[in-house]
Design a protein around this motif. Structure first.
Motif, PDB file in Angstrom:
ATOM      1  N   GLY A 124       0.814  -1.199   0.000  1.00 40.75           N
ATOM      2  CA  GLY A 124       0.000   0.000   0.000  1.00 40.75           C
ATOM      3  C   GLY A 124       0.852   1.255   0.000  1.00 40.75           C
ATOM      4  O   GLY A 124       0.598   2.204  -0.757  1.00 40.75           O
ATOM      5  N   ALA A 125       1.875   1.271   0.845  1.00 36.57           N
ATOM      6  CA  ALA A 125       2.728   2.461   0.952  1.00 36.57           C
ATOM      7  C   ALA A 125       3.339   2.820  -0.400  1.00 36.57           C
ATOM      8  O   ALA A 125       3.431   3.999  -0.753  1.00 36.57           O
ATOM      9  CB  ALA A 125       3.815   2.229   1.996  1.00 36.57           C
ATOM     10  N   HIS A 152      -1.272   6.437   6.049  1.00 35.22           N
ATOM     11  CA  HIS A 152      -1.072   6.101   4.648  1.00 35.22           C
ATOM     12  C   HIS A 152       0.107   5.155   4.442  1.00 35.22           C
ATOM     13  O   HIS A 152       0.514   4.936   3.293  1.00 35.22           O
ATOM     14  CB  HIS A 152      -0.871   7.379   3.824  1.00 35.22           C
ATOM     15  CG  HIS A 152      -2.066   8.293   3.810  1.00 35.22           C
ATOM     16  ND1 HIS A 152      -3.218   8.019   3.095  1.00 35.22           N
ATOM     17  CD2 HIS A 152      -2.313   9.460   4.442  1.00 35.22           C
ATOM     18  CE1 HIS A 152      -4.104   8.993   3.280  1.00 35.22           C
ATOM     19  NE2 HIS A 152      -3.585   9.874   4.095  1.00 35.22           N
ATOM     20  N   ASP A 209      -7.309   7.443  -0.526  1.00 34.68           N
ATOM     21  CA  ASP A 209      -6.616   6.220  -0.114  1.00 34.68           C
ATOM     22  C   ASP A 209      -7.690   5.241   0.344  1.00 34.68           C
ATOM     23  O   ASP A 209      -8.212   5.342   1.451  1.00 34.68           O
ATOM     24  CB  ASP A 209      -5.624   6.529   1.006  1.00 34.68           C
ATOM     25  CG  ASP A 209      -4.881   5.284   1.496  1.00 34.68           C
ATOM     26  OD1 ASP A 209      -5.312   4.164   1.160  1.00 34.68           O
ATOM     27  OD2 ASP A 209      -3.880   5.443   2.215  1.00 34.68           O
ATOM     28  N   GLN A 234      -7.693   0.415   2.680  1.00 34.35           N
ATOM     29  CA  GLN A 234      -8.424  -0.394   3.658  1.00 34.35           C
ATOM     30  C   GLN A 234      -9.943  -0.308   3.454  1.00 34.35           C
ATOM     31  O   GLN A 234     -10.656  -1.286   3.654  1.00 34.35           O
ATOM     32  CB  GLN A 234      -8.060   0.056   5.082  1.00 34.35           C
ATOM     33  CG  GLN A 234      -8.432  -0.957   6.140  1.00 34.35           C
ATOM     34  CD  GLN A 234      -7.782  -0.713   7.508  1.00 34.35           C
ATOM     35  OE1 GLN A 234      -8.305  -1.162   8.499  1.00 34.35           O
ATOM     36  NE2 GLN A 234      -6.657  -0.035   7.568  1.00 34.35           N
ATOM     37  N   LYS A 289      -4.148  -4.034  -0.008  1.00 35.58           N
ATOM     38  CA  LYS A 289      -4.724  -5.005   0.923  1.00 35.58           C
ATOM     39  C   LYS A 289      -5.566  -6.088   0.234  1.00 35.58           C
ATOM     40  O   LYS A 289      -5.010  -7.032  -0.281  1.00 35.58           O
ATOM     41  CB  LYS A 289      -5.481  -4.268   2.032  1.00 35.58           C
ATOM     42  CG  LYS A 289      -4.497  -3.472   2.904  1.00 35.58           C
ATOM     43  CD  LYS A 289      -4.989  -3.145   4.274  1.00 35.58           C
ATOM     44  CE  LYS A 289      -3.832  -2.675   5.153  1.00 35.58           C
ATOM     45  NZ  LYS A 289      -3.824  -1.262   5.481  1.00 35.58           N
TER      46      LYS A 289
HETATM   47  C1  LIG Z   1      -2.618  -0.441   5.380  1.00 38.79           C
HETATM   48  C2  LIG Z   1      -2.778   0.907   4.827  1.00 38.79           C
HETATM   49  C3  LIG Z   1      -1.744   1.517   4.083  1.00 38.79           C
HETATM   50  C4  LIG Z   1      -0.388   0.893   3.909  1.00 38.79           C
HETATM   51  O1  LIG Z   1      -0.404  -0.330   3.269  1.00 38.79           O
HETATM   52  P1  LIG Z   1       0.866  -1.316   3.399  1.00 38.79           P
HETATM   53  O2  LIG Z   1       0.540  -2.438   2.485  1.00 38.79           O
HETATM   54  O3  LIG Z   1       0.945  -1.728   4.841  1.00 38.79           O
HETATM   55  O4  LIG Z   1       2.053  -0.531   2.987  1.00 38.79           O
HETATM   56  C5  LIG Z   1      -1.989   2.760   3.534  1.00 38.79           C
HETATM   57  N1  LIG Z   1      -3.176   3.370   3.702  1.00 38.79           N
HETATM   58  C6  LIG Z   1      -4.186   2.820   4.403  1.00 38.79           C
HETATM   59  C7  LIG Z   1      -5.490   3.543   4.517  1.00 38.79           C
HETATM   60  C8  LIG Z   1      -4.016   1.578   5.008  1.00 38.79           C
HETATM   61  O5  LIG Z   1      -5.005   1.051   5.737  1.00 38.79           O
END
Ligand SMILES: *Cc1c(COP(=O)(O)O)cnc(C)c1O
Length: 396
Positions: free
Chosen positions: A105-106, A141, A225, A228, A254
């Motif tokens: 995600g990052a 994030h 974003d 999640q 995710k």
């Molecule tokens: C989990 C999450 C991230 C980061 O994702 P990773 O896969 O852990 O890097 C970014 N934004 C939101 C809203 C998240 O819930």
């Protein structure tokens, strides 16, 4: 090897950047995770939404195995059949024109930051190195040094500076504070439509619509974003649909990996995706054939197995049951779909430990919020099983 020995070994060799509950999980089957002693636990946490399809979903597993037998990693130096098919489906579902595939995600958030800044310079005409991105307080994030640099959470930041400039904060849900910080150098607002890690914070009704209007008035991109909140967690494909708005881009991760592997993407309008040219951005593993095959099947399963409708239906029931349950420790029950936060007037961790003893897996978020976010495939009977235990533990 028993659980205690495995826990001790992991503690000895792994960095202590988490504090896991004392259980070793060895297998998963749908909404259930099985411990090393054979205990079956109802997973009401779903790895922060990464396991929205449930553990070892048979269709996603088959798609992964079939692709592993053919070809897994080629880098983006060459074309593959699965990547185009996956991103075509992703664009159809999101209503956007193109996507840039990543892993975590990052990384997809970093991709959004780069796209927004380039758009700011090349389309909006912001002077070199002056672009600003407005974020919300209590945001989450991800964990790269750029991203934690614009977090308001001391634990995420302490002694990790110096941080990257070009970010400003406004109050989550407070449209006036956004109006105050947006200026001619603002290229984008980057925000979670519902803040997950901050404790499942739902903004006031109308906030996203007002934010969309403000971005339109000021020529600012609205980037959501939905790592999640997206892909059915809130009972709709995307949380922005609850306010009937269209962002300029969305960040997904995710659940996009179907509970099997990291798959993320930045998905956007043509004008934003076209800011990237060869050499400007990349990832060795991003968009590899295995990830693409898994991502495609993850999308198809959400669509074809009615998981989003189930999230809306079971989530409504869950919230209603929790709301009618009178418990003095509960301050508020909030959330959308199968994404519920129970805010307590005291620390939530002891309740998570008690729930573990009862066979329910979940974790607190922000000290005093109990997170209830099972796989979207959960049945009414399974939900009832979990609810009985939650009510028992909260009532004791
Ligand atoms: C989990 C999450 C991230 C980061 O994702 P990773 O896969 O852990 O890097 C970014 N934004 C939101 C809203 C998240 O819930």
């Amino acid at each position: 090897m028993n659980a205690v020995t495995m826990i001790e070994r992991e503690k000895r060799f792994c960095a202590h950047n988490y504090s896991p509950l004392p259980v070793v999980l060895v297998r998963g089957e749908g909404v259930w995770a099985i411990g090393s002693d054979g205990t079956r636990y109802l997973d009401m946490m779903s790895a922060y939404s990464a396991v929205s399809h449930g553990h070892v979903h048979p269709r996603i597993r088959s798609a992964a195995v079939a692709q592993i037998d053919k070809l897994s990693v080629i880098s983006r130096a060459f074309y593959s059949q699965p990547l185009g098919e996956f991103l075509e489906a992703l664009c159809r579902i999101t209503g956007f024109d193109g996507a840039l595939p990543m892993n975590s995600g990052a990384e997809a958030v970093e991709t959004a930051i780069k796209a927004a800044r380039r758009w700011g310079y090349r389309v909006k005409g912001i002077a070199p190195d002056q672009a600003e991105i407005v974020v919300a307080d209590s945001n989450f994030h991800g964990r790269t040094s750029t991203i934690v640099g614009f977090s308001s959470e001391p634990a995420y930041r302490a002694d990790f500076g110096p941080f990257c400039g070009g970010f400003k904060q406004a109050g989550f849900g407070d449209i006036e504070s956004f109006r105050q910080v947006i200026n001619a150098n603002t290229c984008a607002v980057l925000i979670e439509p519902i803040q997950g890690e901050a404790g499942i914070r739902v903004p006031p009704a109308g906030f996203l619509r007002e934010l969309r209007a403000l971005c339109d008035q000021t020529g600012t991109l609205l980037i959501l974003d939905e790592i999640q909140s997206g892909l059915g967690r809130t009972g709709k494909w995307f949380a922005f649909e609850h306010e009937e708005i269209r962002p300029d881009a969305v960040i997904l991760g995710k659940a996009l990996g179907g509970g099997i592997m990291p798959v993320s993407a930045f998905v956007a309008r043509r004008e934003l995706i076209d800011q990237f040219n060869p050499g400007s951005h990349g990832s060795t593993f991003g968009g590899n054939p295995l990830a693409a095959a898994v991502g495609l099947e993850a999308l198809k399963v959400l669509e074809e197995e009615g998981l989003i409708e189930n999230s809306a239906r079971q989530g409504e029931y869950l919230k209603q049951r929790l709301n009618t349950f009178k418990c003095p420790a509960i301050r508020e029950v909030r959330g959308r779909g199968l994404w519920i936060g129970i805010e307590l007037d005291r620390p939530a961790k002891p309740y998570c430990e008690a729930l573990l003893q009862e066979g329910v897996l979940t974790r607190e978020t922000h000290e005093n919020v109990l997170r209830i976010a099972p796989p979207l495939s959960i049945t009414r009977d399974e939900l009832e099983w979990g609810l009985e235990r939650i009510i028992k533990v909260l009532g004791s």
